[in-house]
Scaffold this motif. Structure first.
Motif, PDB file in Angstrom:
ATOM      1  N   GLU A 132       0.831  -1.208   0.000  1.00 48.24           N
ATOM      2  CA  GLU A 132       0.000   0.000   0.000  1.00 48.24           C
ATOM      3  C   GLU A 132       0.865   1.257   0.000  1.00 48.24           C
ATOM      4  O   GLU A 132       0.550   2.248  -0.653  1.00 48.24           O
ATOM      5  N   LEU A 133       1.969   1.207   0.744  1.00 48.17           N
ATOM      6  CA  LEU A 133       2.865   2.367   0.797  1.00 48.17           C
ATOM      7  C   LEU A 133       3.639   2.520  -0.506  1.00 48.17           C
ATOM      8  O   LEU A 133       3.912   3.638  -0.936  1.00 48.17           O
ATOM      9  N   ALA A 134       3.998   1.396  -1.119  1.00 50.66           N
ATOM     10  CA  ALA A 134       4.771   1.450  -2.362  1.00 50.66           C
ATOM     11  C   ALA A 134       3.984   2.105  -3.484  1.00 50.66           C
ATOM     12  O   ALA A 134       4.571   2.644  -4.426  1.00 50.66           O
ATOM     13  N   ALA A 135       2.665   2.069  -3.384  1.00 49.02           N
ATOM     14  CA  ALA A 135       1.828   2.660  -4.429  1.00 49.02           C
ATOM     15  C   ALA A 135       1.693   4.168  -4.296  1.00 49.02           C
ATOM     16  O   ALA A 135       1.103   4.814  -5.156  1.00 49.02           O
ATOM     17  N   ILE A 136       2.252   4.743  -3.215  1.00 51.67           N
ATOM     18  CA  ILE A 136       2.120   6.183  -2.980  1.00 51.67           C
ATOM     19  C   ILE A 136       3.342   6.906  -3.543  1.00 51.67           C
ATOM     20  O   ILE A 136       4.477   6.575  -3.181  1.00 51.67           O
ATOM     21  N   PRO A 137       3.168   7.884  -4.412  1.00 53.74           N
ATOM     22  CA  PRO A 137       4.313   8.581  -5.031  1.00 53.74           C
ATOM     23  C   PRO A 137       5.216   9.250  -4.000  1.00 53.74           C
ATOM     24  O   PRO A 137       4.750   9.836  -3.021  1.00 53.74           O
ATOM     25  N   GLY A 138       6.533   9.127  -4.216  1.00 51.08           N
ATOM     26  CA  GLY A 138       7.505   9.846  -3.409  1.00 51.08           C
ATOM     27  C   GLY A 138       7.976   9.148  -2.160  1.00 51.08           C
ATOM     28  O   GLY A 138       8.815   9.673  -1.428  1.00 51.08           O
ATOM     29  N   LEU A 139       7.477   7.927  -1.891  1.00 50.22           N
ATOM     30  CA  LEU A 139       7.829   7.250  -0.639  1.00 50.22           C
ATOM     31  C   LEU A 139       8.761   6.067  -0.843  1.00 50.22           C
ATOM     32  O   LEU A 139       8.793   5.149  -0.024  1.00 50.22           O
ATOM     33  N   ALA A 196      11.204  -8.391 -12.380  1.00 50.21           N
ATOM     34  CA  ALA A 196      12.373  -7.905 -11.641  1.00 50.21           C
ATOM     35  C   ALA A 196      12.214  -6.435 -11.268  1.00 50.21           C
ATOM     36  O   ALA A 196      12.521  -6.034 -10.144  1.00 50.21           O
ATOM     37  N   VAL A 197      11.725  -5.625 -12.195  1.00 47.94           N
ATOM     38  CA  VAL A 197      11.545  -4.209 -11.913  1.00 47.94           C
ATOM     39  C   VAL A 197      10.442  -4.011 -10.871  1.00 47.94           C
ATOM     40  O   VAL A 197      10.577  -3.190  -9.954  1.00 47.94           O
ATOM     41  N   ALA A 198       9.357  -4.772 -10.995  1.00 45.94           N
ATOM     42  CA  ALA A 198       8.275  -4.665 -10.016  1.00 45.94           C
ATOM     43  C   ALA A 198       8.777  -4.992  -8.618  1.00 45.94           C
ATOM     44  O   ALA A 198       8.444  -4.304  -7.645  1.00 45.94           O
ATOM     45  N   GLU A 199       9.596  -6.017  -8.496  1.00 51.32           N
ATOM     46  CA  GLU A 199      10.132  -6.390  -7.178  1.00 51.32           C
ATOM     47  C   GLU A 199      10.994  -5.280  -6.599  1.00 51.32           C
ATOM     48  O   GLU A 199      10.960  -5.009  -5.397  1.00 51.32           O
ATOM     49  N   GLN A 200      11.776  -4.622  -7.460  1.00 48.73           N
ATOM     50  CA  GLN A 200      12.601  -3.505  -6.988  1.00 48.73           C
ATOM     51  C   GLN A 200      11.757  -2.345  -6.471  1.00 48.73           C
ATOM     52  O   GLN A 200      12.188  -1.587  -5.605  1.00 48.73           O
ATOM     53  N   GLN A 234       1.745  -2.906 -13.692  1.00 50.11           N
ATOM     54  CA  GLN A 234       1.063  -2.648 -14.963  1.00 50.11           C
ATOM     55  C   GLN A 234      -0.138  -1.723 -14.763  1.00 50.11           C
ATOM     56  O   GLN A 234      -0.403  -0.847 -15.597  1.00 50.11           O
ATOM     57  N   ARG A 235      -0.831  -1.896 -13.650  1.00 52.56           N
ATOM     58  CA  ARG A 235      -1.966  -1.011 -13.376  1.00 52.56           C
ATOM     59  C   ARG A 235      -1.497   0.418 -13.145  1.00 52.56           C
ATOM     60  O   ARG A 235      -2.105   1.375 -13.634  1.00 52.56           O
ATOM     61  N   ARG A 236      -0.388   0.570 -12.404  1.00 53.46           N
ATOM     62  CA  ARG A 236       0.148   1.914 -12.163  1.00 53.46           C
ATOM     63  C   ARG A 236       0.579   2.569 -13.481  1.00 53.46           C
ATOM     64  O   ARG A 236       0.371   3.771 -13.676  1.00 53.46           O
ATOM     65  N   ALA A 248      -0.702   2.021 -16.419  1.00 55.12           N
ATOM     66  CA  ALA A 248      -1.916   2.411 -17.139  1.00 55.12           C
ATOM     67  C   ALA A 248      -2.503   3.692 -16.540  1.00 55.12           C
ATOM     68  O   ALA A 248      -2.985   4.569 -17.273  1.00 55.12           O
ATOM     69  N   GLU A 249      -2.444   3.807 -15.219  1.00 58.53           N
ATOM     70  CA  GLU A 249      -2.954   5.013 -14.557  1.00 58.53           C
ATOM     71  C   GLU A 249      -2.154   6.246 -14.966  1.00 58.53           C
ATOM     72  O   GLU A 249      -2.688   7.366 -14.995  1.00 58.53           O
ATOM     73  N   GLN A 250      -0.868   6.045 -15.281  1.00 59.24           N
ATOM     74  CA  GLN A 250      -0.008   7.149 -15.689  1.00 59.24           C
ATOM     75  C   GLN A 250      -0.093   7.413 -17.195  1.00 59.24           C
ATOM     76  O   GLN A 250       0.609   8.277 -17.722  1.00 59.24           O
ATOM     77  N   GLY A 251      -0.928   6.642 -17.886  1.00 59.89           N
ATOM     78  CA  GLY A 251      -1.083   6.840 -19.320  1.00 59.89           C
ATOM     79  C   GLY A 251       0.084   6.322 -20.129  1.00 59.89           C
ATOM     80  O   GLY A 251       0.372   6.838 -21.219  1.00 59.89           O
ATOM     81  N   THR A 252       0.749   5.309 -19.635  1.00 61.82           N
ATOM     82  CA  THR A 252       1.903   4.739 -20.344  1.00 61.82           C
ATOM     83  C   THR A 252       1.876   3.217 -20.206  1.00 61.82           C
ATOM     84  O   THR A 252       0.887   2.643 -19.742  1.00 61.82           O
ATOM     85  N   GLY A 253       2.921   2.563 -20.663  1.00 65.05           N
ATOM     86  CA  GLY A 253       2.991   1.107 -20.594  1.00 65.05           C
ATOM     87  C   GLY A 253       4.425   0.640 -20.421  1.00 65.05           C
ATOM     88  O   GLY A 253       5.374   1.436 -20.510  1.00 65.05           O
TER      89      GLY A 253
END
Length: 345
Positions: free
Chosen positions: A26-33, A251-255, A264-266, A268-273
């Motif tokens: 939940e914290l990882a999904a918050i920008p800047g943390l 690997a990137v997701a784990e980092q 992938q959902r994040r 899409a929310e940012q308008g990219t892939g």
């Protein structure tokens, strides 16, 4: 700096959330943390990100949740701000200085004033935070100030009145022990701490040391800068994975302390892939290598994870309409000018 909070404060609040049981995802999904960023005291993160953490904390801990964060911020935990409370000859003078430099611990949009009226010393804060997080933030801010005043004077100061802007009167019981008084009001126009015969209390400071602390704080604030956004962090992680020859979504997701689906959902929310972000990193690195090194195009291709130079040439044509060799030739005069330019004395 308005709209941002220092990583030192954000880190304390994030650590509180983890200790109380908020899920790391939940914290990882918050920008800047990003924990890697929170170790840099000069960075500042979005205030709204920290508000989101407060929401998670309050949902778990309820009344008194702000005090949980206060317990995490022992003396020295907020760095120089803690010591500004003993930077003046008297408590009132020191508190004014601490509030003047409030940007080292909070969003500077949060305004505090110090009012002396006879024997009364009142510390008053304007309401800045949205209602949904006002209660825990007020608990944290006001209890943190009180603790530092007590440390500066080496006395157990007890306010004659405490006022909160929030309407959560069910928190009264949790606050009595912290503030040492039952005179706690809710729904006030502004948050306030009022003391009797406290403003003239000495803090035992060396005036010269107080000036040094203020000078250091000004330099610190002048050096502060916004933390990279979520997409900047993502691209830095992709670049690192590319250099380590481990460029996969997993690997990137784990980092980033995420799972693949959440990443992938994040995106899409940012308008990219995923592919678009890889392309962006490769383009940036390709331009840098072609402009600043004499590496053969084949070597540049390998560094960017392409199978051969032809794959890089096709990608570079899509990005710029040029071949890597033509781009390098066009960039060469600019490099030569930069190398030979003489700065006037």
């Amino acid at each position: 700096m308005i709209g941002t909070i220092p990583t030192r404060t954000a880190g304390i609040i994030r650590a509180t959330a983890l200790r109380l049981g908020v899920a790391p995802a939940e914290l990882a999904a918050i920008p800047g943390l990003d924990p890697a960023l929170l170790g840099d005291d000069l960075l500042r993160v979005p205030t709204e990100s920290v508000w989101r953490v407060w929401e998670l904390i309050d949902a778990i801990a309820g009344p008194g949740s702000g005090l949980c964060a206060t317990a995490q911020a022992d003396r020295g935990g907020l760095r120089v701000w803690d010591y500004l409370f003993s930077s003046g000859a008297t408590l009132a003078e020191s508190v004014r200085t601490a509030f003047e430099f409030r940007a080292v611990v909070t969003d500077p949009a949060v305004g505090w004033e110090v009012v002396e009226d006879g024997g009364l010393l009142t510390l008053r804060a304007q309401r800045f935070e949205p209602e949904r997080v006002l209660a825990p933030i007020e608990e944290y801010a006001m209890s943190s100030v009180l603790r530092r005043m007590r440390e500066a004077t080496r006395s157990h100061l007890v306010p004659v009145r405490v006022a909160f802007g929030n309407q959560a009167g069910d928190r009264h019981g949790q606050l009595v022990d912290e503030f040492g008084t039952s005179r706690i009001d809710f729904g006030a126009p502004r948050s306030e701490l009022t003391f009797l015969d406290a403003g003239a209390l000495p803090t035992g400071t060396d005036p010269q040391l107080g000036q040094i602390l203020q000078h250091y704080t000004r330099l610190f604030l002048a050096s502060s800068r916004p933390a990279p956004g979520w997409r900047d962090t993502l691209r830095a992680t992709i670049a690192r994975a590319l250099a380590e020859n481990n460029l996969t979504l997993t690997a990137v997701a784990e980092q980033l302390s995420l799972n693949s689906r959440t990443l992938q959902r994040r995106l899409a929310e940012q308008g990219t892939g995923w592919r678009e972000e890889i392309e962006a990193v490769r383009y940036e690195q390709a331009v840098n290598l072609l402009q600043t090194t004499d590496l053969p195009v084949q070597s540049v291709a390998v560094r960017l994870g392409y199978s051969d130079a032809r794959a890089l040439r096709r990608a570079f044509g899509r990005w710029t309409g040029q071949t890597p060799d033509a781009f390098r030739r066009d960039a060469a005069p600019a490099r030569e000018n930069d190398a030979t330019r003489v700065t006037p004395a």
